[in-house]
Design a protein around this motif. Sequence first.
Motif, PDB file in Angstrom:
ATOM      1  N   LEU A  41      11.669 -33.226  23.846  1.00 42.66           N
ATOM      2  CA  LEU A  41      11.525 -32.398  25.043  1.00 42.66           C
ATOM      3  C   LEU A  41      10.983 -31.027  24.644  1.00 42.66           C
ATOM      4  N   ARG A  42      10.485 -30.299  25.618  1.00 44.03           N
ATOM      5  CA  ARG A  42       9.961 -28.952  25.381  1.00 44.03           C
ATOM      6  C   ARG A  42      10.558 -28.008  26.432  1.00 44.03           C
ATOM      7  N   CYS A  43      11.861 -27.817  26.365  1.00 41.43           N
ATOM      8  CA  CYS A  43      12.558 -27.016  27.370  1.00 41.43           C
ATOM      9  C   CYS A  43      12.103 -25.553  27.321  1.00 41.43           C
ATOM     10  N   SER A  44      11.785 -25.017  28.473  1.00 43.56           N
ATOM     11  CA  SER A  44      11.232 -23.667  28.562  1.00 43.56           C
ATOM     12  C   SER A  44      12.119 -22.624  27.894  1.00 43.56           C
ATOM     13  N   TYR A  45      13.438 -22.763  28.050  1.00 46.19           N
ATOM     14  CA  TYR A  45      14.372 -21.747  27.574  1.00 46.19           C
ATOM     15  C   TYR A  45      14.783 -21.921  26.112  1.00 46.19           C
ATOM     16  N   CYS A  46      14.298 -22.979  25.446  1.00 44.62           N
ATOM     17  CA  CYS A  46      14.763 -23.310  24.092  1.00 44.62           C
ATOM     18  C   CYS A  46      14.359 -22.237  23.083  1.00 44.62           C
ATOM     19  N   THR A 170      22.514 -25.538  29.823  1.00 45.57           N
ATOM     20  CA  THR A 170      22.073 -24.186  29.496  1.00 45.57           C
ATOM     21  C   THR A 170      21.289 -23.658  30.693  1.00 45.57           C
ATOM     22  N   ILE A 171      21.724 -22.514  31.201  1.00 45.61           N
ATOM     23  CA  ILE A 171      21.173 -22.044  32.469  1.00 45.61           C
ATOM     24  C   ILE A 171      20.416 -20.719  32.330  1.00 45.61           C
ATOM     25  N   ASN A 172      19.153 -20.750  32.729  1.00 48.50           N
ATOM     26  CA  ASN A 172      18.369 -19.546  32.961  1.00 48.50           C
ATOM     27  C   ASN A 172      18.244 -19.443  34.476  1.00 48.50           C
ATOM     28  N   ALA A 173      18.792 -18.396  35.054  1.00 48.40           N
ATOM     29  CA  ALA A 173      18.871 -18.277  36.514  1.00 48.40           C
ATOM     30  C   ALA A 173      17.502 -18.212  37.188  1.00 48.40           C
ATOM     31  N   GLN A 200      26.328 -22.923  29.768  1.00 46.07           N
ATOM     32  CA  GLN A 200      25.982 -22.033  28.664  1.00 46.07           C
ATOM     33  C   GLN A 200      24.914 -21.040  29.100  1.00 46.07           C
ATOM     34  N   ASN A 201      25.051 -19.814  28.684  1.00 46.51           N
ATOM     35  CA  ASN A 201      24.090 -18.773  29.043  1.00 46.51           C
ATOM     36  C   ASN A 201      22.775 -18.946  28.296  1.00 46.51           C
ATOM     37  N   PHE A 202      21.691 -18.662  28.979  1.00 49.70           N
ATOM     38  CA  PHE A 202      20.389 -18.549  28.331  1.00 49.70           C
ATOM     39  C   PHE A 202      20.418 -17.321  27.417  1.00 49.70           C
ATOM     40  N   LEU A 203      19.991 -17.511  26.183  1.00 50.85           N
ATOM     41  CA  LEU A 203      19.982 -16.409  25.225  1.00 50.85           C
ATOM     42  C   LEU A 203      18.581 -15.822  25.107  1.00 50.85           C
ATOM     43  N   ILE A 204      18.484 -14.515  25.285  1.00 50.89           N
ATOM     44  CA  ILE A 204      17.195 -13.843  25.117  1.00 50.89           C
ATOM     45  C   ILE A 204      16.993 -13.578  23.628  1.00 50.89           C
ATOM     46  N   THR A 205      16.005 -14.220  23.070  1.00 51.41           N
ATOM     47  CA  THR A 205      15.695 -14.125  21.643  1.00 51.41           C
ATOM     48  C   THR A 205      14.240 -13.694  21.471  1.00 51.41           C
ATOM     49  N   GLY A 210       9.074 -21.513  26.184  1.00 44.75           N
ATOM     50  CA  GLY A 210       8.343 -21.130  27.393  1.00 44.75           C
ATOM     51  C   GLY A 210       7.913 -19.688  27.430  1.00 44.75           C
ATOM     52  N   ASN A 211       8.246 -18.945  26.376  1.00 42.43           N
ATOM     53  CA  ASN A 211       7.947 -17.510  26.321  1.00 42.43           C
ATOM     54  C   ASN A 211       8.456 -16.819  27.589  1.00 42.43           C
ATOM     55  N   ILE A 212       9.726 -17.097  27.930  1.00 42.98           N
ATOM     56  CA  ILE A 212      10.280 -16.584  29.174  1.00 42.98           C
ATOM     57  C   ILE A 212      11.419 -15.591  28.918  1.00 42.98           C
ATOM     58  N   THR A 213      11.747 -14.852  29.956  1.00 44.56           N
ATOM     59  CA  THR A 213      12.915 -13.973  29.951  1.00 44.56           C
ATOM     60  C   THR A 213      13.814 -14.427  31.103  1.00 44.56           C
ATOM     61  N   GLN A 214      14.695 -13.587  31.557  1.00 42.09           N
ATOM     62  CA  GLN A 214      15.534 -13.912  32.706  1.00 42.09           C
ATOM     63  C   GLN A 214      15.725 -12.660  33.545  1.00 42.09           C
ATOM     64  N   LYS A 215      15.263 -12.721  34.793  1.00 39.08           N
ATOM     65  CA  LYS A 215      15.361 -11.565  35.682  1.00 39.08           C
ATOM     66  C   LYS A 215      16.499 -11.703  36.684  1.00 39.08           C
ATOM     67  N   LYS A 216      16.752 -12.916  37.127  1.00 33.23           N
ATOM     68  CA  LYS A 216      17.804 -13.143  38.113  1.00 33.23           C
ATOM     69  C   LYS A 216      19.166 -13.253  37.426  1.00 33.23           C
ATOM     70  N   VAL A 217      20.199 -13.001  38.200  1.00 36.55           N
ATOM     71  CA  VAL A 217      21.574 -13.136  37.714  1.00 36.55           C
ATOM     72  C   VAL A 217      22.207 -14.341  38.403  1.00 36.55           C
ATOM     73  N   LEU A 218      22.817 -15.205  37.617  1.00 37.62           N
ATOM     74  CA  LEU A 218      23.445 -16.396  38.170  1.00 37.62           C
ATOM     75  C   LEU A 218      24.630 -16.017  39.065  1.00 37.62           C
TER      76      LEU A 218
END
Length: 234
Positions: A41-46, A170-173, A200-205, A210-218
Amino acid sequence: MNIDKELNLLNKKIVYSFTKFSTSDYIGEIACIVWHVSCNLRCSYCYNDNIVFSKQGSFSHNDILEFLRKRTGLLTAVVLSGGEATMHDLKPFCVELKKLGFKIKLDTNGVNFKHIKELLTEDLIDFIALDFKATKDKYENITQKNSYHKFFETLTYLIKISFPFELRATINADLLDSKDINIMIETAYNVGYKGIFYIQNFLITPSNIGNITQKKVLEKEKIREDLLKIEFRN
């Protein structure tokens, strides 16, 4: 499986790295974590993108066995993780681990049902952590694979045979909101899952697939807790 093939599998450099000691990854056990290269798989948040895209590791299963032989009596278990460990033939390694007396936990996305079933049928796995990646309608968008049905086959099989496992997400909101999580909870409950649903929280590394961040709050307060026990992990 003949001896030559077995030896060849044990000598393949498919282990990216290994954690020599952990008390948190396999509850109740003192474990070594083996991080296998590659994933289906290629999960965006991995954030294990370095492991996922590695085609060859630094260690073989035999290298890990050599380390573990010196740790019998000190460690009690081995966690097979990745990447996705079931991308590789784990049977010869598991057989040797069992000979040494270790319990074995498998961290998996559940997509390789055939291999998982083989390992369970031969009593080579003691516990599974199964990743619930997304709802059916968002699964392909998040994982880049149309494999929800394969994950679901593994989920229902584990429930059918009453195998000990945990379900985690693992959740990215920005990708999955409380409504999506509730659908996942209801799906698990409706097929007979009675365990804890871990979020599990998405970890910003520095990097992720997916080269993503997280702007929304769960919105945790909107997540259903009447069907399953919910626990949040950092």
